[in-house]
Scaffold this motif. Structure first.
Motif, short mmCIF file in Angstrom:
data_model
loop_
_atom_site.label_atom_id
_atom_site.label_comp_id
_atom_site.label_asym_id
_atom_site.label_seq_id
_atom_site.Cartn_x
_atom_site.Cartn_y
_atom_site.Cartn_z
N PRO A 154 -13.92 19.43 -29.83
CA PRO A 154 -14.41 18.72 -28.70
C PRO A 154 -14.69 17.10 -29.02
O PRO A 154 -14.11 16.56 -30.07
CB PRO A 154 -15.95 19.32 -28.88
N LEU A 155 -15.21 16.55 -27.95
CA LEU A 155 -15.43 15.08 -28.10
C LEU A 155 -17.04 14.95 -28.35
O LEU A 155 -17.56 15.24 -27.40
CB LEU A 155 -14.88 14.17 -27.17
N ASP A 156 -17.55 14.58 -29.49
CA ASP A 156 -18.77 14.41 -29.70
C ASP A 156 -19.31 12.67 -29.64
O ASP A 156 -18.66 12.02 -30.19
CB ASP A 156 -19.30 14.85 -30.96
N LEU A 157 -20.34 12.59 -29.12
CA LEU A 157 -21.19 11.22 -28.96
C LEU A 157 -22.42 11.31 -29.60
O LEU A 157 -23.06 12.48 -29.62
CB LEU A 157 -20.97 10.63 -27.77
N ARG A 158 -22.96 10.28 -30.19
CA ARG A 158 -24.36 10.17 -30.35
C ARG A 158 -25.19 9.03 -29.64
O ARG A 158 -24.59 7.94 -29.77
CB ARG A 158 -24.53 9.80 -32.00
N ALA A 159 -26.12 9.54 -28.97
CA ALA A 159 -26.89 8.51 -28.17
C ALA A 159 -27.74 7.58 -29.12
O ALA A 159 -28.23 8.14 -30.25
CB ALA A 159 -27.84 9.36 -27.29
N ASN A 160 -27.61 6.31 -28.73
CA ASN A 160 -28.17 5.27 -29.55
C ASN A 160 -29.81 5.11 -29.18
O ASN A 160 -30.18 4.58 -28.30
CB ASN A 160 -27.34 3.83 -29.32
N LEU A 161 -30.48 5.26 -30.28
CA LEU A 161 -32.02 5.47 -29.86
C LEU A 161 -32.55 4.06 -29.63
O LEU A 161 -33.55 3.68 -29.15
CB LEU A 161 -32.79 6.07 -30.86
N LEU A 162 -31.69 3.10 -30.35
CA LEU A 162 -32.25 1.62 -30.16
C LEU A 162 -31.85 1.07 -28.69
O LEU A 162 -32.37 0.25 -28.39
CB LEU A 162 -31.46 0.72 -31.08
N LYS A 163 -31.25 1.82 -27.83
CA LYS A 163 -30.67 1.51 -26.59
C LYS A 163 -31.19 2.49 -25.37
O LYS A 163 -30.76 2.41 -24.40
CB LYS A 163 -29.24 1.19 -26.48
N GLY A 164 -32.10 3.42 -25.94
CA GLY A 164 -32.44 4.45 -24.93
C GLY A 164 -32.24 6.02 -25.62
O GLY A 164 -31.59 5.84 -26.58
N HIS A 186 -29.60 14.14 -31.00
CA HIS A 186 -29.35 12.98 -30.19
C HIS A 186 -27.90 13.07 -30.09
O HIS A 186 -27.10 11.99 -29.16
CB HIS A 186 -29.41 11.55 -31.02
N GLY A 187 -27.09 14.17 -30.04
CA GLY A 187 -25.85 14.55 -29.79
C GLY A 187 -25.53 14.71 -28.35
O GLY A 187 -26.12 15.50 -27.70
N ILE A 188 -24.09 14.33 -27.88
CA ILE A 188 -23.58 14.81 -26.82
C ILE A 188 -22.19 15.21 -26.94
O ILE A 188 -21.49 14.83 -27.77
CB ILE A 188 -23.63 13.53 -25.78
N ARG A 189 -21.80 16.48 -26.20
CA ARG A 189 -20.56 16.94 -26.36
C ARG A 189 -20.00 17.10 -25.23
O ARG A 189 -20.18 17.49 -24.17
CB ARG A 189 -20.79 18.19 -27.15
N ILE A 190 -18.44 16.73 -25.25
CA ILE A 190 -17.76 16.99 -24.08
C ILE A 190 -16.65 18.10 -24.55
O ILE A 190 -16.15 17.92 -25.65
CB ILE A 190 -16.97 15.75 -23.85
N ARG A 212 -24.94 2.15 -25.77
CA ARG A 212 -25.79 3.09 -25.72
C ARG A 212 -25.51 4.42 -26.31
O ARG A 212 -26.07 5.51 -26.47
CB ARG A 212 -26.12 3.42 -24.28
N PHE A 213 -24.17 4.54 -26.82
CA PHE A 213 -23.69 5.77 -27.52
C PHE A 213 -22.54 5.21 -28.45
O PHE A 213 -22.01 4.31 -28.43
CB PHE A 213 -23.33 6.85 -26.75
N GLU A 214 -22.18 5.95 -29.44
CA GLU A 214 -21.25 6.00 -30.24
C GLU A 214 -20.53 7.21 -30.41
O GLU A 214 -20.88 8.23 -30.12
CB GLU A 214 -21.62 5.75 -31.74
N VAL A 215 -18.97 7.40 -30.65
CA VAL A 215 -18.64 8.22 -30.92
C VAL A 215 -18.43 8.81 -32.25
O VAL A 215 -18.48 8.17 -33.21
CB VAL A 215 -16.93 8.21 -30.67
N GLN A 216 -19.16 10.09 -32.36
CA GLN A 216 -19.39 10.72 -33.92
C GLN A 216 -19.49 12.23 -33.67
O GLN A 216 -20.25 12.58 -32.97
CB GLN A 216 -20.67 10.01 -34.42
N ASP A 217 -18.74 12.85 -34.66
CA ASP A 217 -18.83 14.07 -34.61
C ASP A 217 -20.37 14.48 -35.03
O ASP A 217 -20.91 14.23 -35.54
CB ASP A 217 -17.93 14.79 -35.77
N GLU A 218 -20.79 15.90 -34.40
CA GLU A 218 -21.91 16.48 -34.55
C GLU A 218 -22.22 16.76 -36.01
O GLU A 218 -23.36 16.40 -36.31
CB GLU A 218 -22.16 17.50 -33.63
#
Length: 426
Positions: A154-164, A186-190, A212-218
């Protein structure tokens, strides 16, 4: 380009990879530069066939009793694209750029093999010399675990708590089908792509540009959580690389305290400055040289060592690396990890934590390395990792494998293969 042309191109790229023992990304890039008529959709489809063929190399070769680029490319389409042998031949008709269709003998062989149970060594899709290492890591589940390392990621993202928070990013990416990750808070998966598809380029949107997010595996997010950093701590990210974990730690610390990002290979740190700025992280300081580290000795609450490793846990994203990996390279990584751990230990204060991380699934790099370190350094002792996992992820007690540390894998946690071991300086 139609399927026939794409298959022929994939065979050409696979032959280049094998012939020159080069990374898949380089071979695909060079093919694209030499064939500028191919559109973005064509290049994506060709890349999918190539990467599927590398992920499923052993099982594709088993289908055809051959390891040629032709067998691997056709095998990839049959195994991963949900195409039938007759269906593939139909797609090649009237396409002058297509390779020769499957012959009667090939059709008969494939039908016979698809009616049989695939043997473990083919289902595992790994080099023969790695099978004992996977058996040592996973026991009787080794073939299923190895097969999970051969699936599309998958494509995993991490929401940045410093920006929301995560909800806002999910709303921004709603058109992509993005969902919250199962474990990382705080992870998001496509989801993994299908067929000739490609993941959306999320890094071109406003949400990414604003940090507001970074690409980062869960899995990487999970081990960052397990480090247990708190606002106000002094933290050293000893093998920071491009800074993904430094950014995750900075968000967890709410920009309070200090993170020192260091890497022995300075060029790896190059992307970190722009990433820090975009993320709004104000508590990360780049410590590039040895002189920058001297004042930190014996002062750090947490030292994170994301050690150089074989990368066996990332095979689904970089499948070409598993076929180039050798026992000699593993031995070199083991020696390097031991040296790095001994050096990093000097920066942990009494009562502080040395957090050892790899993106490997091999026991020698994981529990074995952590155990050897504690035998050399009796001032350090492992934390109770079952309790640590339960504290951070109480709803997922049975997902991770707990030994001397915590092991994650595609089959158990749906992440890349990661290892985490918390060693307390007593």
């Amino acid at each position: 380009m139609r399927m026939g042309g794409r298959l022929a191109a994939a065979m050409e790229v696979l032959a280049d990879i094998d012939g020159r023992q080069r990374p898949a990304a380089e071979a695909l890039r060079d093919w694209g530069a030499a064939h500028r008529f191919a559109g973005g959709g064509d290049r994506a489809a060709i890349g999918n066939i190539v990467y599927d063929a590398l992920r499923r190399r052993r099982s594709a070769a088993w289908l055809f009793d051959a390891d040629s680029p032709r067998a691997l490319a056709f095998g990839a389409v049959l195994l991963e694209w949900e195409e039938t042998a007759d269906g593939v031949n139909a797609l090649l008709s009237d396409d002058r750029f297509a390779p020769p269709p499957l012959s009667d003998d090939e059709l008969q062989a494939v039908r016979q093999r698809l009616a049989e149970e695939m043997p473990e060594d083919a289902r595992a899709d790994c080099p023969d010399w790695c099978a004992p290492l996977l058996k040592a890591a996973f026991g009787e589940d080794w073939a299923a675990e190895a097969a999970a390392l051969a699936r599309r990621p998958p494509l995993d993202l991490r929401a940045n708590l410093l920006k929301g928070g995560r909800d806002a990013v999910l709303a921004d990416l709603a058109a992509t089908g993005a969902q919250a990750t199962a474990i990382a808070p705080h992870g998001i998966r496509i989801a993994p792509i299908e067929g000739s598809g490609r993941h959306p380029n999320v890094q071109t949107g406003e949400a990414f540009a604003e940090g507001r997010f970074e690409v980062q595996d869960e899995g990487s997010q999970i081990v960052s959580e397990l480090a247990g950093v708190q606002p106000g701590m002094q933290v050293l990210d000893y093998c920071a690389g491009a800074g993904g974990k430094s950014l995750a730690l900075s968000a967890a610390m709410r920009n309070q305290g200090q993170i020192f990002a260091h890497d022995a290979l300075k060029p790896r740190l190059a992307p970190i400055v722009e990433r820090i700025k975009r993320a709004g992280s104000r508590n990360i300081q780049v410590a590039a040289g040895p002189d920058d580290l001297t004042p930190l000795e014996g002062r750090m609450d947490v030292v994170l060592v994301d050690a150089p490793c074989t990368g066996s846990g990332t095979w689904r994203r970089r499948p070409d690396t598993k076929w180039r990996l050798t026992r000699q390279q593993l031995d070199a990584r083991l020696a390097e990890q031991a040296q790095i751990l001994d050096m990093a230990a000097a920066y942990v204060k009494p009562g502080g934590l040395l957090a050892y991380v790899t993106c490997s699934v091999f026991q020698e790099e994981n529990d074995g390395q952590a155990k050897a370190f504690t035998e050399r350094n009796p001032a350090f002792a492992p934390e109770d990792h079952a309790a640590l996992w339960k504290h951070h992820f109480p709803s997922h007690e049975d997902r991770a494998r707990i030994g001397m540390g915590v092991s994650l894998s595609p089959a158990r946690t749906g992440t890349d293969g990661f290892y985490f071991c918390a060693l307390r300086r007593t």
